[in-house]
Motif scaffolding. Structure first.
Motif, PDB file in Angstrom:
ATOM      1  N   THR A  76       0.820  -1.217   0.000  1.00  0.00           N
ATOM      2  CA  THR A  76       0.000   0.000   0.000  1.00  0.00           C
ATOM      3  C   THR A  76       0.853   1.266   0.000  1.00  0.00           C
ATOM      4  O   THR A  76       0.350   2.355   0.295  1.00  0.00           O
ATOM      5  CB  THR A  76      -0.918   0.022   1.241  1.00  0.00           C
ATOM      6  N   PHE A  77       2.135   1.149  -0.348  1.00  0.00           N
ATOM      7  CA  PHE A  77       3.057   2.279  -0.231  1.00  0.00           C
ATOM      8  C   PHE A  77       3.522   2.841  -1.578  1.00  0.00           C
ATOM      9  O   PHE A  77       4.406   3.685  -1.613  1.00  0.00           O
ATOM     10  CB  PHE A  77       4.259   1.881   0.622  1.00  0.00           C
ATOM     11  N   TYR A  78       2.979   2.370  -2.671  1.00  0.00           N
ATOM     12  CA  TYR A  78       3.156   2.975  -3.998  1.00  0.00           C
ATOM     13  C   TYR A  78       4.559   2.852  -4.593  1.00  0.00           C
ATOM     14  O   TYR A  78       4.744   3.093  -5.778  1.00  0.00           O
ATOM     15  CB  TYR A  78       2.740   4.458  -3.975  1.00  0.00           C
ATOM     16  N   ASN A  79       5.542   2.514  -3.782  1.00  0.00           N
ATOM     17  CA  ASN A  79       6.914   2.440  -4.265  1.00  0.00           C
ATOM     18  C   ASN A  79       7.706   1.470  -3.372  1.00  0.00           C
ATOM     19  O   ASN A  79       7.566   1.520  -2.146  1.00  0.00           O
ATOM     20  CB  ASN A  79       7.550   3.837  -4.233  1.00  0.00           C
ATOM     21  N   PRO A  80       8.541   0.594  -3.948  1.00  0.00           N
ATOM     22  CA  PRO A  80       9.287  -0.384  -3.138  1.00  0.00           C
ATOM     23  C   PRO A  80      10.212   0.250  -2.103  1.00  0.00           C
ATOM     24  O   PRO A  80      10.370  -0.284  -1.001  1.00  0.00           O
ATOM     25  CB  PRO A  80      10.092  -1.161  -4.189  1.00  0.00           C
ATOM     26  N   ASN A  81      10.847   1.373  -2.455  1.00  0.00           N
ATOM     27  CA  ASN A  81      11.769   2.005  -1.510  1.00  0.00           C
ATOM     28  C   ASN A  81      11.031   2.606  -0.320  1.00  0.00           C
ATOM     29  O   ASN A  81      11.520   2.573   0.810  1.00  0.00           O
ATOM     30  CB  ASN A  81      12.585   3.092  -2.228  1.00  0.00           C
ATOM     31  N   VAL A  82       9.848   3.157  -0.574  1.00  0.00           N
ATOM     32  CA  VAL A  82       9.023   3.690   0.517  1.00  0.00           C
ATOM     33  C   VAL A  82       8.542   2.544   1.399  1.00  0.00           C
ATOM     34  O   VAL A  82       8.574   2.630   2.636  1.00  0.00           O
ATOM     35  CB  VAL A  82       7.828   4.481  -0.049  1.00  0.00           C
ATOM     36  N   PHE A  83       8.113   1.461   0.765  1.00  0.00           N
ATOM     37  CA  PHE A  83       7.668   0.279   1.517  1.00  0.00           C
ATOM     38  C   PHE A  83       8.823  -0.276   2.341  1.00  0.00           C
ATOM     39  O   PHE A  83       8.644  -0.667   3.505  1.00  0.00           O
ATOM     40  CB  PHE A  83       7.143  -0.775   0.544  1.00  0.00           C
ATOM     41  N   GLY A  84      10.027  -0.294   1.764  1.00  0.00           N
ATOM     42  CA  GLY A  84      11.191  -0.794   2.488  1.00  0.00           C
ATOM     43  C   GLY A  84      11.476   0.012   3.740  1.00  0.00           C
ATOM     44  O   GLY A  84      11.819  -0.544   4.792  1.00  0.00           O
ATOM     45  N   PHE A  85      11.336   1.322   3.654  1.00  0.00           N
ATOM     46  CA  PHE A  85      11.538   2.185   4.821  1.00  0.00           C
ATOM     47  C   PHE A  85      10.527   1.824   5.912  1.00  0.00           C
ATOM     48  O   PHE A  85      10.884   1.696   7.090  1.00  0.00           O
ATOM     49  CB  PHE A  85      11.370   3.640   4.407  1.00  0.00           C
ATOM     50  N   PHE A  86       9.265   1.666   5.526  1.00  0.00           N
ATOM     51  CA  PHE A  86       8.232   1.311   6.498  1.00  0.00           C
ATOM     52  C   PHE A  86       8.526  -0.039   7.140  1.00  0.00           C
ATOM     53  O   PHE A  86       8.370  -0.206   8.357  1.00  0.00           O
ATOM     54  CB  PHE A  86       6.867   1.282   5.814  1.00  0.00           C
ATOM     55  N   ILE A  87       8.941  -1.015   6.342  1.00  0.00           N
ATOM     56  CA  ILE A  87       9.263  -2.337   6.876  1.00  0.00           C
ATOM     57  C   ILE A  87      10.382  -2.225   7.912  1.00  0.00           C
ATOM     58  O   ILE A  87      10.319  -2.843   8.976  1.00  0.00           O
ATOM     59  CB  ILE A  87       9.669  -3.300   5.744  1.00  0.00           C
TER      60      ILE A  87
ATOM     61  N   LEU B 207      10.675  -7.284   2.982  1.00  0.00           N
ATOM     62  CA  LEU B 207      11.842  -6.436   2.777  1.00  0.00           C
ATOM     63  C   LEU B 207      12.722  -7.006   1.670  1.00  0.00           C
ATOM     64  O   LEU B 207      13.210  -6.260   0.800  1.00  0.00           O
ATOM     65  CB  LEU B 207      12.652  -6.313   4.071  1.00  0.00           C
ATOM     66  N   PHE B 208      12.921  -8.305   1.685  1.00  0.00           N
ATOM     67  CA  PHE B 208      13.709  -8.922   0.623  1.00  0.00           C
ATOM     68  C   PHE B 208      13.030  -8.739  -0.726  1.00  0.00           C
ATOM     69  O   PHE B 208      13.690  -8.440  -1.730  1.00  0.00           O
ATOM     70  CB  PHE B 208      13.920 -10.408   0.912  1.00  0.00           C
ATOM     71  N   LEU B 209      11.714  -8.873  -0.760  1.00  0.00           N
ATOM     72  CA  LEU B 209      10.979  -8.802  -2.028  1.00  0.00           C
ATOM     73  C   LEU B 209      10.836  -7.376  -2.563  1.00  0.00           C
ATOM     74  O   LEU B 209      10.423  -7.190  -3.701  1.00  0.00           O
ATOM     75  CB  LEU B 209       9.595  -9.441  -1.871  1.00  0.00           C
ATOM     76  N   THR B 210      11.172  -6.381  -1.743  1.00  0.00           N
ATOM     77  CA  THR B 210      11.251  -5.009  -2.292  1.00  0.00           C
ATOM     78  C   THR B 210      12.524  -4.844  -3.114  1.00  0.00           C
ATOM     79  O   THR B 210      12.595  -3.960  -3.964  1.00  0.00           O
ATOM     80  CB  THR B 210      11.269  -3.940  -1.177  1.00  0.00           C
ATOM     81  N   PHE B 211      13.527  -5.669  -2.812  1.00  0.00           N
ATOM     82  CA  PHE B 211      14.844  -5.599  -3.457  1.00  0.00           C
ATOM     83  C   PHE B 211      15.428  -4.186  -3.357  1.00  0.00           C
ATOM     84  O   PHE B 211      16.111  -3.721  -4.263  1.00  0.00           O
ATOM     85  CB  PHE B 211      14.763  -6.066  -4.920  1.00  0.00           C
ATOM     86  N   SER B 212      15.139  -3.549  -2.236  1.00  0.00           N
ATOM     87  CA  SER B 212      15.641  -2.194  -1.981  1.00  0.00           C
ATOM     88  C   SER B 212      16.941  -2.282  -1.198  1.00  0.00           C
ATOM     89  O   SER B 212      16.945  -2.544   0.005  1.00  0.00           O
ATOM     90  CB  SER B 212      14.602  -1.382  -1.201  1.00  0.00           C
ATOM     91  N   ARG B 213      18.056  -2.080  -1.877  1.00  0.00           N
ATOM     92  CA  ARG B 213      19.361  -2.174  -1.210  1.00  0.00           C
ATOM     93  C   ARG B 213      19.508  -1.119  -0.123  1.00  0.00           C
ATOM     94  O   ARG B 213      20.106  -1.375   0.925  1.00  0.00           O
ATOM     95  CB  ARG B 213      20.480  -2.006  -2.243  1.00  0.00           C
ATOM     96  N   THR B 214      18.963   0.057  -0.376  1.00  0.00           N
ATOM     97  CA  THR B 214      19.042   1.124   0.627  1.00  0.00           C
ATOM     98  C   THR B 214      18.346   0.708   1.912  1.00  0.00           C
ATOM     99  O   THR B 214      18.860   0.934   3.016  1.00  0.00           O
ATOM    100  CB  THR B 214      18.404   2.416   0.089  1.00  0.00           C
ATOM    101  N   ALA B 215      17.176   0.091   1.778  1.00  0.00           N
ATOM    102  CA  ALA B 215      16.438  -0.380   2.951  1.00  0.00           C
ATOM    103  C   ALA B 215      17.207  -1.499   3.651  1.00  0.00           C
ATOM    104  O   ALA B 215      17.299  -1.523   4.887  1.00  0.00           O
ATOM    105  CB  ALA B 215      15.054  -0.854   2.541  1.00  0.00           C
ATOM    106  N   TRP B 216      17.755  -2.417   2.883  1.00  0.00           N
ATOM    107  CA  TRP B 216      18.514  -3.520   3.482  1.00  0.00           C
ATOM    108  C   TRP B 216      19.679  -2.992   4.321  1.00  0.00           C
ATOM    109  O   TRP B 216      19.825  -3.347   5.500  1.00  0.00           O
ATOM    110  CB  TRP B 216      19.090  -4.431   2.379  1.00  0.00           C
ATOM    111  N   ILE B 217      20.485  -2.159   3.716  1.00  0.00           N
ATOM    112  CA  ILE B 217      21.705  -1.693   4.377  1.00  0.00           C
ATOM    113  C   ILE B 217      21.390  -0.776   5.555  1.00  0.00           C
ATOM    114  O   ILE B 217      22.019  -0.858   6.618  1.00  0.00           O
ATOM    115  CB  ILE B 217      22.622  -0.982   3.358  1.00  0.00           C
TER     116      ILE B 217
END
Length: 387
Positions: free
Chosen positions: A155-166, A196-206
């Motif tokens: 529900t966050f419209y973008n993987p990087n935004v979703f990653g931050f929330f996660i 988080l893995f399925l967003t594939f957001s490296r910024t969120a991971w790190i």
């Protein structure tokens, strides 16, 4: 008799305030436009009674007001900038609602509600990934470097935004996580890490791993959480052969190279508008004059520090730095002095994650995350008042 009546009235008013806060929390996660409409309606209803006059937050209100004035006053496109200033204002009112309307017991209820809603959102994200009809914009991944056809966003419209929330939810879950007595914290953490893995957001991971390591300075249990998250994320990436954390692939990733072009253009804008900036939300109006490589529809600087300086100049950056300094000092002070050290270590981890994440993305300043961050800040302000 009069005392009993007034007591019941106050209790009813308190329950009504809690309902407002809980509805705002749910809507901000599930459908953020509804959250802004709701908080605007509550704000308008509060104006006649002057119900939002609170001395405990005067300094924060003044700083945010100065920041908003800077972001609008010097803008060539004041209508656009005013809309963003209104967003900041509503977020500040949300901050006020949380610290003024609920007590410590209500905060625990809000935390449980947060985990419940998050679990639902995580399940939606997993369903997205499994759906045969799911598709994503091609700009979300460099197909030449990574063989990815899906990055979830729920529900966050973008993987990087979703990653931050996660990341926020996982850090919150770590505070009271007990494997001997599994509850919503464990469910939120496990499902959150899958998403988080399925967003594939490296910024969120790190940024998550780095923030857990930072929190371990005050509580060593975060070392094992950092190790677990690292093993789960990096191990899955290597096992599936995706290579999102490969330095070689990252160096050739078009999204990273594009960020460099944006940052170079923003530095040039700062050079020409050093003291005042260009105004909130107007980067897309200026960027084409500073770069041939960057598309004119770019919305943000992909770096919160550059974005603050680009939009509000040295004046706004000074105001924002003052506010950040006060926040950091308050968090560190309460880690040492508060009886709720665990909660403040969590706040330190959340703050660290946001600041690290902000080095390569401007997610913190997006409408959905800014609203959630404001509510969380309000909840922490409530704790300082109660203590």
């Amino acid at each position: 008799m009069n005392y009993e009546i007034s007591g019941k009235t106050l209790e009813a008013a308190s329950e009504k305030s809690c309902i407002k806060v809980f509805l705002l929390l749910i809507s901000s996660i599930v459908f953020v436009p509804a959250a802004y409409v709701f908080v605007a309606a509550v704000f308008i209803a509060s104006v006649p009674s002057s119900a939002f006059n609170h001395k405990a937050a005067q300094d924060e209100f003044v700083l945010v007001a100065l920041y908003c004035v800077t972001g609008v006053l010097f803008s060539r496109y004041r209508l656009i900038s005013s809309a963003f200033a209104a967003m900041f204002g509503l977020c500040m009112f949300s901050y006020y609602l949380f610290f003024s309307s609920i007590n410590a017991q209500d905060l625990q209820k809000a935390k449980k509600l947060l985990f419940m809603v998050s679990i639902i959102v995580f399940l939606i994200g997993i369903a997205q990934f499994l759906s045969p009809d799911f598709s994503m914009p091609s700009k979300w991944v460099d197909a030449g470097q990574f063989k990815l056809s899906r990055r979830i966003y729920s529900t966050f419209y973008n993987p990087n935004v979703f990653g931050f929330f996660i990341n926020f939810i996982v850090i919150m879950a770590c505070e009271k996580l007990d494997l001997r007595n599994p509850g919503m914290e464990l469910a939120a953490m496990v499902l959150g890490l899958v998403c988080l893995f399925l967003t594939f957001s490296r910024t969120a991971w790190i940024s998550l791993i780095a923030s857990l390591l930072a929190a371990s300075l005050f509580d060593r249990k975060y070392l094992k959480y950092a190790a677990f998250v690292s093993a789960a994320i990096f191990g899955s990436d290597a096992l599936l052969g995706i290579g999102r954390v490969s330095p070689t692939r990252a160096a050739g990733d078009s999204s990273f190279l594009y960020r460099i072009e944006i940052w170079k253009a923003c530095l040039n804008i700062i050079r020409d508008h050093f003291f005042t900036g260009i105004g909130f939300g107007t980067l897309f109006k200026h960027i084409s004059s500073y770069s041939d490589a960057v598309k004119p529809n770019i919305e943000h600087c992909h770096n919160i520090y550059l974005q603050v300086f680009t939009e509000t100049g040295a004046i706004g950056a000074l105001v924002a730095s003052t506010l950040l300094y006060r926040v950091v000092c308050a968090v560190l002070h309460n880690i040492k002095a508060s009886r709720q050290k665990e909660t403040w270590v969590t706040a330190f981890a959340v703050l660290s994650m946001a600041l690290i994440h902000g080095t390569v993305d401007s997610v913190l300043l997006t409408p959905q995350i800014l609203l959630l961050a404001s509510m969380y800040a309000g909840a922490m302000k409530r704790l300082t008042i109660d203590n």
